[in-house]
Design a protein around this motif. Structure first.
Motif, mmCIF file in Angstrom:
data_model
loop_
_atom_site.group_PDB
_atom_site.id
_atom_site.type_symbol
_atom_site.label_atom_id
_atom_site.label_comp_id
_atom_site.label_asym_id
_atom_site.label_seq_id
_atom_site.Cartn_x
_atom_site.Cartn_y
_atom_site.Cartn_z
ATOM 1 N N ASN C 596 0.830 -1.217 0.000
ATOM 2 C CA ASN C 596 0.000 0.000 0.000
ATOM 3 C C ASN C 596 0.864 1.266 0.000
ATOM 4 N N TYR C 598 3.779 1.550 -1.364
ATOM 5 C CA TYR C 598 4.268 1.752 -2.743
ATOM 6 C C TYR C 598 3.207 2.493 -3.545
ATOM 7 N N ALA C 599 1.980 1.949 -3.474
ATOM 8 C CA ALA C 599 0.890 2.536 -4.282
ATOM 9 C C ALA C 599 0.671 3.991 -3.858
ATOM 10 N N LEU C 600 0.731 4.210 -2.543
ATOM 11 C CA LEU C 600 0.498 5.590 -2.043
ATOM 12 C C LEU C 600 1.532 6.535 -2.669
ATOM 13 N N LEU C 601 2.805 6.111 -2.614
ATOM 14 C CA LEU C 601 3.867 6.983 -3.153
ATOM 15 C C LEU C 601 3.653 7.231 -4.640
ATOM 16 N N MET C 602 3.273 6.161 -5.333
ATOM 17 C CA MET C 602 3.078 6.325 -6.780
ATOM 18 C C MET C 602 1.974 7.338 -7.051
ATOM 19 N N THR C 603 0.877 7.174 -6.312
ATOM 20 C CA THR C 603 -0.251 8.093 -6.568
ATOM 21 C C THR C 603 0.176 9.519 -6.238
ATOM 22 N N GLY C 605 3.127 10.712 -6.470
ATOM 23 C CA GLY C 605 3.984 11.187 -7.568
ATOM 24 C C GLY C 605 3.133 11.635 -8.756
ATOM 25 N N ALA C 606 2.189 10.757 -9.148
ATOM 26 C CA ALA C 606 1.360 11.084 -10.329
ATOM 27 C C ALA C 606 0.564 12.355 -10.055
ATOM 28 N N LEU C 609 2.707 15.346 -10.398
ATOM 29 C CA LEU C 609 2.921 15.730 -11.813
ATOM 30 C C LEU C 609 1.670 16.439 -12.334
ATOM 31 N N ALA C 610 0.496 15.856 -12.025
ATOM 32 C CA ALA C 610 -0.752 16.442 -12.564
ATOM 33 C C ALA C 610 -0.889 17.878 -12.061
ATOM 34 N N LEU C 612 1.384 19.900 -10.989
ATOM 35 C CA LEU C 612 2.432 20.748 -11.595
ATOM 36 C C LEU C 612 1.957 21.222 -12.964
ATOM 37 N N VAL C 613 1.427 20.255 -13.733
ATOM 38 C CA VAL C 613 1.012 20.614 -15.105
ATOM 39 C C VAL C 613 -0.119 21.638 -15.049
ATOM 40 N N CYS C 616 1.212 25.282 -13.860
ATOM 41 C CA CYS C 616 1.942 26.189 -14.766
ATOM 42 C C CYS C 616 1.479 25.994 -16.205
ATOM 43 N N PHE C 617 0.191 25.646 -16.364
ATOM 44 C CA PHE C 617 -0.276 25.460 -17.738
ATOM 45 C C PHE C 617 -0.483 26.776 -18.455
#
Lengths: 101, 483, 617, 459
Positions: C596, C598-603, C605-606, C609-610, C612-613, C616-617
């Motif tokens: 869990n 791992y999954a938490l960190l991945m989410t 991270g994603a 990124l979202a 961030l985009v 500064c879009f």
């Protein structure tokens, strides 16, 4: 315009529920359900925009995505079922702690 | 093919030596190879003096894209360093001529010699750096496998510390090429072209510092020197000879070949700092040497002190200072190589290196005493022997650049006497202590004396007749100083 | 400047050949005969130098270049010989005195185990001294200068087992190195300002150096000379140098080596002339050293140390002469002093040799051990007396004339005159005391060794006698030397002569009183003034000061070597490198390996990124 | 267009598919032959060779979903090389394992030629699913099951992100072809971000890399070698394709920071590892960091062929070194750090090869690793970011800390009394593979012209 909003709302809601399933639930089976939810959320969006743009490619993609998700689930269950633990309770992510560091 | 043979010959014979059927065969093959290289390098003097111009005997492969050509050339300074490397390799092989060394030992020395030759010949930065780091691997195994005491820790510390310098240098070199591209719009990794246009730009000082730091670790200059004592203390005798005799010169050669010509303005601006560090190395090295109880550590610190004279000579940017530095490189190689051989012979006999482990050796081993005194005097710069000429010219160069620093540096001569003579007296004159191992020490065998005489001849020769060597390095030095 | 004659080449070739032959052949095969080739080479050098002296008297002088030594861009140095009146005259004294002392050494060192090693070192010194006197540029002079320093290190520490000898040898070399640093800097400055160090180029057009630059170079040369000629600040090594065998003390630390500094000052007279304030300063230092040496000599008990301090005093006189009167007084006193001081030292050697058995093999003797040796050692007594009167300046002996010229020069300024006269009084005082205590008087506290002291063999007392005769008759050398140096000797006025004779006589009187007035005179006085005695013994705190300075440097070295390098910097870099595995350990323990997370960190991270985009879009 | 010519771009994928079907049929037919044998491996290898021949020889063609441009050919050859290395090292496979392998390779071929985002997704799925099963299949023990499951769930999560990104991108721009989209709408940007996240997961970049050490440690060593090379290369391919959609903010800010975080975290974590495979896993995370930096430089310089050549070169040389290192561990039989001391005496050839491979991973000249890192540093300087170059240099220094640590343990440290670790694996194919990798690493160290050659290929 609000149709698109509804579609986005539905898709994101479903997507976040699916992710929440994966993050919070301990049973592995529930996590597989979460994966399915995330795929379906994406399908909602794809189908909605395919219909709006009347683009058959989108529909084909949605269909194939379902197939891919199905394949994924099959592999997932194959692995989950081969987990044998003596107390024969539902396999949980907490059992998977041996590899760390 | 002239110059490639110089590094290819030892590199190719190294695997053969490793795979030799018996230890004796391996030793003989190694001896043959190293003497062949020495004779070949001396023979090169003919074609070298036949040509004109600063860089001679050019030899380059197909011009690759972006100037990544395999390009060899040699000038006075690098030819003399090739001679030194070849000579010291032969000396170290003959000096440790014994049966218990495995084949890999001899192969490692040949590989080391090949890598060093490569460094001194390459005119392309890519290849220069490949040989630069390649030289570390044989030395790592020489210290690690055949050293003494805690050799593993020393080898590990040596290679990691030198990689710090190496990677900083790599960053600097890539930066230099990028700056050169900004200035001239052309991509080249050829040292002659890179040093023709002066690199400038906002990043220039940082690139200068990176390259300087990279070379400074290898020289070593004062604050970045503490890999040297450990490496020397644990390295086998022949290993120390090559480490002190030839490997330290890579750093100084790099400064002369790449840093100073590529950044003439910055080098001049960096004079007070660089010369200051040089003087600090001289004094710090000498003072630390005075405090050492282990003979090899003492000689290691003297190397720091002598290399300080090279740094001072180079950064004075005067022709005399630079030729002093070039001469000092050769002299230091000979005298420190001799000292390490002698301490190696001592260690071979008594398995001890401490000053207090010995005493009264002058009576029981007079030849030992004679040679140790002779080489120690050359190392502390007695005029008439080779150490003095290099130091005097470097001091003169520094005097032209900044008199106060020169005065401070000349104190190094007093400190040199302060570490040289007491250690000699303690080991050779003072009566042996209770736990002394002097009785184990029998006098030098014929082979050992022959090796030391071959070292003593150039020590006196360069002391009284340095003119041929000075003329050899004069054109290279002149072009450096004119920038 | 005519080209080099054959004799000039013999000067260097003979010692080199003897050394090589000695080292490679006789030292290995038959060590007891090493002295033969060496004595031959001494004779050759003596003959050659006397021949050159004859030529020089006829007004000739020679110079020539052998080969180019260093040729970097701005630094061009040649190896060459320069034989002008100054060098030939001093060379002759050195050759003659050296030859006699070599002969003496054969007798003195006969029983020593390392007989041949001694002669090799001894002749190495001789070769270096000859080279020093004949070099034609400063750098070559510096080369032999350090060669002489090395020889003195080897010879002072000749008896290696004695810790005091080892310490003295190291102290001598280190102090000399302190001086040599100044000398080297002077050479480098000369290159810097004039581009050459050859005497011919430098002194042919003195305008090369401005007065201010000449002062700096001059002072640095004087600093180098101070170390070698044991002037005030750097004389500390000479008294300790007595640890070496007596021939060493005689040849090196009395007659020749220590005079190298005075020779350097004499050689660079055109340079020193251009610096206005320098010569008086040199004279003052010389005078002060003279008095300082005299005081030191008077209070010492060890006969060799008395002579050592006397050498310091007379070197001061030579420097005073150089500063006050110019080249002639200094060189003349140098030559005369060479003879009589060598004689005195060899007499001391005879005394030690004589008392050797009864003193239990001690390498040196004190005035208390000796005493009343007049009967048992007549020849040595005669030679010693001749030397003593010459040293004290009793007319008509050599010392009187040379001291005359020095005092004449010094009388220009009142301070120097006073110090000069004080030195005159002092020298007769301490040499008188030594003469009376050692040879004449018979005191109760004497240990009665005089009874069975025996006279030295002829091979030893003949050279001593010759030397003391040379010292005594040296007065007649004044005129030819003056003609040789081409300078008009400036005779002292009668008042000066009278004053110096008076002070000399006073000195002798006081010595007689101090030495023999009351049977227990000296020891009683010593016990009453322990503080004064202690102060003088340690040269008014100057010797301990130097030892503390050396100790401070050694302390700094230990601090840097053990503390800064050993426990701060070296371990510091290793700890810095060890920080990474430590950090790795901390991070490693936190990664528990739960799916869990791992999954938490991945989410996360994603999501990052979202966000961030979209931001500064 | 005749149907056959339309399939032209898919030839490599088709050859793998053919092998897959053949293997599945065989698996269904012969129940009896349970154990691994050479035939299945041969069939799978035949598929690879056919695909490689198709990629190299076939004339270039472009379909709606797939195309066969020079870049695609290079990727195919890269995957083919990794696969052949796996088969050679493994020697014998069961029918099912061979089938899974061919399936995964078919997915990779789709990825290589993909011009359509969904084709990218399909390729990702087809590549990943067989690998999950192979992890547990080749070494059926509890640890490999746990690794497979962890890899499966995180992989599925990433696939979910990718699909949702795909949907968002489709919503934003209405097309799924991988081409620079004219109008950049927020949805498209969101889509690209999510797809990039999925690619970074597959590559093993921070913060998506925690699955990687578990998977690499528990899987069979040959499979780990395959994953460390082929799968990582596929991830780089995906990242480059996704970023070419115009990543904007992701490119300038996120990539450099992620690159530095990945390489530093990977190196730091590797320092403490006792299990050698886990150590090399964390080191491959560090190498992922260097790759992300190289891709960033490629994007920053506007996607020129020389920067792309740098990425390919790095991948190729990293493939040789990393796969070689894993296989050398297998050949020498060392599992943990304690097994290493005295290895030089026990298995001198394996030790020498492992030293060369570790030095190449560390980027020490005269090995290929240095040439690769040299060009990455150069491109980073050209892209105008010396600080990132400094980060790469500093990190490779930390990396050398443990690479040279291993070399020291193997050669210098004293051999323990009783021999440790499993005995050396005698398989000939394995040894040949290690020798080939080490030879390649050594040879490429002195060939700086390699990148210019690759650049020529890509033009």
């Amino acid at each position: 315009m609000n149709a698109e909003l509804v579609a986005w709302a539905a898709a994101s809601a479903l997507f976040s529920i699916g992710t929440a399933f994966l993050l919070l639930r301990r049973q592995l089976v529930a996590m597989v359900v979460g994966i399915e939810l995330m795929v379906n959320a994406a399908n909602i969006l794809i189908v909605f925009h395919a219909v709006r743009r009347a683009d058959p490619q989108g529909l084909a993609v949605a269909l194939l995505a379902l197939a891919a998700a199905a394949a994924e689930v099959v592999v997932g269950f194959a692995l989950i079922l081969s987990m044998r633990n003596d107390e024969n309770e539902a396999p949980e992510s907490s059992h998977l702690r041996e590899l760390s560091g | 093919m002239l110059l490639t043979g110089l590094w290819a010959l030892p590199m190719l014979t190294a695997p053969l030596v490793w795979a030799a059927p018996s230890r004796r065969a391996a030793r003989l093959l190694a001896l043959a190879a190293s003497s062949a290289v020495l004779l070949y390098s001396i023979w090169l003097w003919g074609p070298f003096s036949a040509e004109e111009g600063l860089l001679r005997l050019h030899e380059s492969g197909a011009p690759g894209a972006y100037g990544l050509r395999y390009h060899l050339a040699v000038d006075g300074v690098s030819l003399s360093l090739c001679w030194l490397t070849a000579f010291l390799s032969l000396v170290s092989i003959v000096a440790t001529w014994s049966d218990e060394r495995p084949n890999a030992y001899w192969a490692a020395f040949l590989a080391l010699e090949a890598a060093l030759m490569g460094v001194f010949l390459m005119q392309n930065l890519f290849w220069f750096y490949v040989f630069w780091d390649a030289a570390l691997i044989p030395m790592f195994f020489i210290i690690g496998l055949w050293g003494s005491g805690n050799r593993r820790r020393a080898a590990f510390k040596f290679i990691l510390y030198t990689f710090v310098g190496g990677l900083t240098l790599l960053l600097g070199l890539v930066g230099l090429v990028a700056l050169h591209h900004q200035a001239t719009g052309a991509w080249t990794w050829e040292i002659p072209e890179l040093t023709r246009a002066t690199a400038s730009g906002p990043w220039a000082p940082y690139v200068f510092l990176a390259i300087a730091a990279g070379f400074a670790v290898k020289v070593p200059v004062f604050p970045l020197h503490n890999w040297l004592p450990d490496a020397h203390t644990e390295a086998p005798a022949a290993g120390s000879v090559m480490l002190a005799g030839a490997m330290l010169k890579m750093g100084v050669y790099g400064l002369m070949r790449i840093l100073v010509p590529a950044f003439p303005a910055l080098s001049a601006a960096a004079l007070p700092w660089a010369a200051g560090l040089g003087v600090a190395s001289i004094l710090y090295g000498a003072l630390c040497a005075m405090a050492q109880k282990d003979l090899k550590r003492l000689i290691a610190f003297t190397s720091v002190s002598h290399m300080g004279f090279c740094i001072v000579g180079i950064f004075s940017l005067t022709p005399e200072g630079l030729s002093g530095a070039a001469l000092q490189m050769i002299n230091h190689g000979l005298s420190t190589g001799g000292l390490f051989l002698l301490v190696g012979f001592l260690y071979e006999r008594a398995h001890a290196r401490g000053l207090d482990d010995f005493g009264g050796l002058a009576q029981s081993a007079p030849w030992f005493a004679f040679f140790f005194a002779f080489v120690m005097l050359s190392s502390i710069g007695l005029p008439g022997l080779n150490g003095f000429v290099g130091e005097a010219l470097s001091l003169y160069g520094l005097l032209r650049a900044s008199p106060p620093l020169a005065a401070a540096a000349s104190l190094g001569a007093v400190l040199a006497a302060a570490y040289g003579l007491p250690s000699f007296q303690r080991v050779f004159w003072a009566p042996p202590g209770p736990a002394s191992r002097s009785p184990l020490v029998r006098d030098l065998t014929f082979r050992e004396q022959a090796v030391l005489w071959t070292l003593a001849v150039p020590i006196v020769g360069l002391g009284l007749f340095p003119k041929p060597l000075l003329d050899l390095v004069a054109p290279a030095v002149q072009s450096l100083a004119q920038r | 400047m005519s080209p080099l004659p054959a004799a000039a080449l013999v000067l260097l070739a003979a010692p080199l050949a003897a050394l090589a032959f000695g080292f490679f052949v006789t030292h290995r095969v038959r060590p007891r005969t090493t002295h033969l080739p060496i004595l031959a080479s001494c004779a050759a050098v003596a003959a050659a130098s006397l021949a050159l002296l004859g030529g020089a008297l006829g007004g000739a002088s020679w110079s020539g270049r052998l080969f180019t030594w260093i040729s970097a861009a701005g630094v061009q140095v040649h190896f060459g010989l320069l034989l002008d009146p100054l060098s030939v005259s001093v060379l002759s004294m050195v050759a003659v005195v050296g030859f006699l002392i070599h002969i003496y050494a054969v007798g003195y060192m006969r029983h020593d185990a390392a007989f041949s090693r001694f002669f090799l070192y001894f002749h190495l010194f001789f070769f270096a001294m000859v080279g020093l006197l004949t070099s034609d540029n400063y750098l070559q002079l510096y080369l032999f200068w350090e060669g002489v320093g090395l020889a003195s290190f080897l010879l002072i520490g000749f008896w290696q087992h004695k810790p005091t000898a080892r310490a003295a040898a190291w102290k001598a070399f280190l102090t000399n190195r302190v001086g040599d640093v100044g000398f080297l800097l002077a050479i480098l400055l000369l290159f810097r300002w004039t581009g050459t160090v050859a005497f011919a180029d430098l002194f042919s057009n003195p305008s090369l150096l401005s007065s201010q630059k000449a002062f700096i170079v001059g002072f640095l040369l004087f600093w180098g000379a101070c170390a070698k000629s044991a002037q005030f600040p750097l004389y500390v090594w000479l008294p300790d140098a007595m640890e070496g065998p007596t021939p060493v003390s005689a040849l090196m630390h009395a007659a020749t080596m220590v005079t190298a500094g005075v020779f350097l000052l004499a050689r660079s007279y055109p340079l020193l002339e251009r610096a206005p304030g320098l010569l008086p300063f040199i004279a003052l230092v010389g005078a002060f050293t003279a008095v300082w040496g005299a005081v030191g000599a008077f209070f010492r008990k060890d006969i060799k140390r008395i002579l050592a301090y006397s050498t310091v005093s007379h070197l001061g006189l030579m420097t005073l002469g150089r500063g006050g009167g110019g080249v002639f007084p200094a060189v003349f006193h140098l030559i005369v002093h060479g003879f009589f001081k060598a004689a005195l030292f060899l007499c001391a050697g005879n005394v030690i040799h004589g008392l050797h058995d009864s003193l239990g093999g001690a390498p040196t003797a004190t005035v208390d051990d000796a005493g009343g040796l007049r009967a048992s050692m007549p020849m040595t007594f005669a030679a010693f007396t001749l030397g003593a009167v010459s040293l004290a300046g009793v007319p008509p002996f050599g010392g009187f004339w040379s001291k005359e010229f020095v005092l004449a020069g010094a009388f220009g300024t009142p301070a120097l005159a006073a110090l000069g006269l004080l030195t005159a009084l002092g020298s007769s005082l301490y040499i008188g005391r030594m003469l009376f205590l050692t040879f004449l008087g018979r005191r109760s506290w004497q240990k009665g060794h005089a009874a069975h002291a025996h006279e030295a063999p002829p091979v030893m007392w003949v050279p001593v006698l010759l030397l003391s005769l040379g010292g005594a008759l040296a007065g007649f050398l004044a005129a030819p030397l003056a003609r040789l140096l081409g300078v008009e000797p400036h005779h002292a006025s009668h008042t000066v002569t009278a004053l110096s004779i008076a002070s000399m006589a006073a000195g002798f009187g006081l010595a007689w009183a101090a030495a023999d007035l009351a049977p227990g005179g000296e020891p009683a006085w010593r016990s009453r003034h322990p503080a004064l005695l202690e102060a003088v013994e340690s040269d008014f705190g100057w010797q301990p000061f130097c030892d503390r300075a050396a100790g401070a440097v050694a302390g700094a070295a230990r601090f840097l070597g053990d503390i800064v390098e050993g426990s701060i910097w070296d371990p510091g870099t290793e700890d810095a490198a060890a920080a990474f595995p430590a950090l790795s350990e901390v991070l490693g323990r936190r990664a528990r390996g739960i799916l869990n997370d791992y999954a938490l960190l991945m989410t996360a991270g994603a999501a990052g990124l979202a966000i961030l985009v979209s931001l500064c879009f | 267009m005749t149907p056959l010519s339309e399939l032209q771009p898919a030839l490599p994928a088709l050859s793998h598919a053919a092998a897959l079907t053949a293997l599945c049929a065989a698996a269904a037919v012969c129940r009896r032959a349970k154990g691994p044998s050479v035939l299945p491996a041969a069939v799978s290898a035949a598929g690879c060779l056919a695909a490689a021949w198709a990629a190299a020889a076939a004339s270039s063609a472009q379909g709606p979903l797939l195309d066969l441009d020079p870049a695609a050919r290079l990727w195919q050859l890269l995957f083919g090389a990794a696969a052949l290395l796996f088969i050679a090292a493994r020697g014998a496979l069961t029918w099912r394992a061979a089938a899974l392998l061919s399936g995964s390779l078919c997915g990779m071929s789709l990825l290589a030629g993909a011009r359509n985002l969904f084709m990218l997704f399909l390729g990702l799925e087809m590549m990943s699913l067989p690998v999950y099963l192979l992890i547990h299949g080749l070494r059926p023990d509890k640890r490999s099951l746990e690794a497979a499951l962890k890899y499966f769930f995180t992989g599925a999560l990433a696939a979910g992100f990718f699909l949702f990104g795909l949907a968002a991108y489709y919503a934003g721009t209405g097309s799924m072809t991988i081409a620079r989209s004219p109008e950049a709408s927020p949805a498209a940007a969101l889509g690209v971000a999510l797809m990039a996240a999925a690619a970074l997961f597959k590559l093993g970049a921070f913060p998506f890399m925690f699955w990687l050490p578990d998977a690499y440690e528990a899987a069979e060593t040959e499979l780990t070698a395959f994953m460390a090379t082929a799968v990582k290369a596929a991830a780089v391919l995906m990242l480059m394709r996704v970023l070419s959609l115009g990543a904007g903010a992701v490119e300038t800010l996120a990539l450099p920071t992620l690159a530095v975080l990945t390489m530093t975290f990977g190196n730091i974590m590797a320092l403490r590892q006792k299990d050698l495979q886990r150590l090399l896993a964390w080191s491959s995370v560090a190498h992922a960091g260097y790759l992300v930096a190289a891709v960033w430089a490629w994007r920053r310089l506007g996607g020129p062929p020389h920067a792309a050549a740098t990425v390919y070169l790095y991948l190729g040389l990293y493939l040789a070194a990393s796969a070689g290192a894993f296989l050398a561990l297998r050949a020498s039989g060392a599992r943990t750090r304690e097994d290493l001391p005295g290895l030089a005496e026990r298995a001198p050839l394996a030790a020498v090869l492992l030293v060369v491979l570790l030095l190449s991973l560390g980027g020490v000249p005269p090995t290929g690793g240095f040439t690769a890192k040299f060009f990455v540093l150069w491109d980073l300087w050209r892209a105008g970011s010396p600080l990132l170059a400094a980060a790469v240099a500093f990190n490779s220094l930390v990396g050398l800390g443990y690479y040279v640590g291993l070399v020291r343990a193997m050669t210098l440290d004293a051999a323990p009394a009783e021999p440790r670790g499993e005995g050396a694996c005698p398989r000939l194919g394995l040894r040949a593979a290690v020798i080939v990798c080490a030879g390649l690493s050594l040879l490429t160290g002195v060939m700086p012209g390699l990148r210019a050659g690759l650049e020529g290929l890509l033009k």
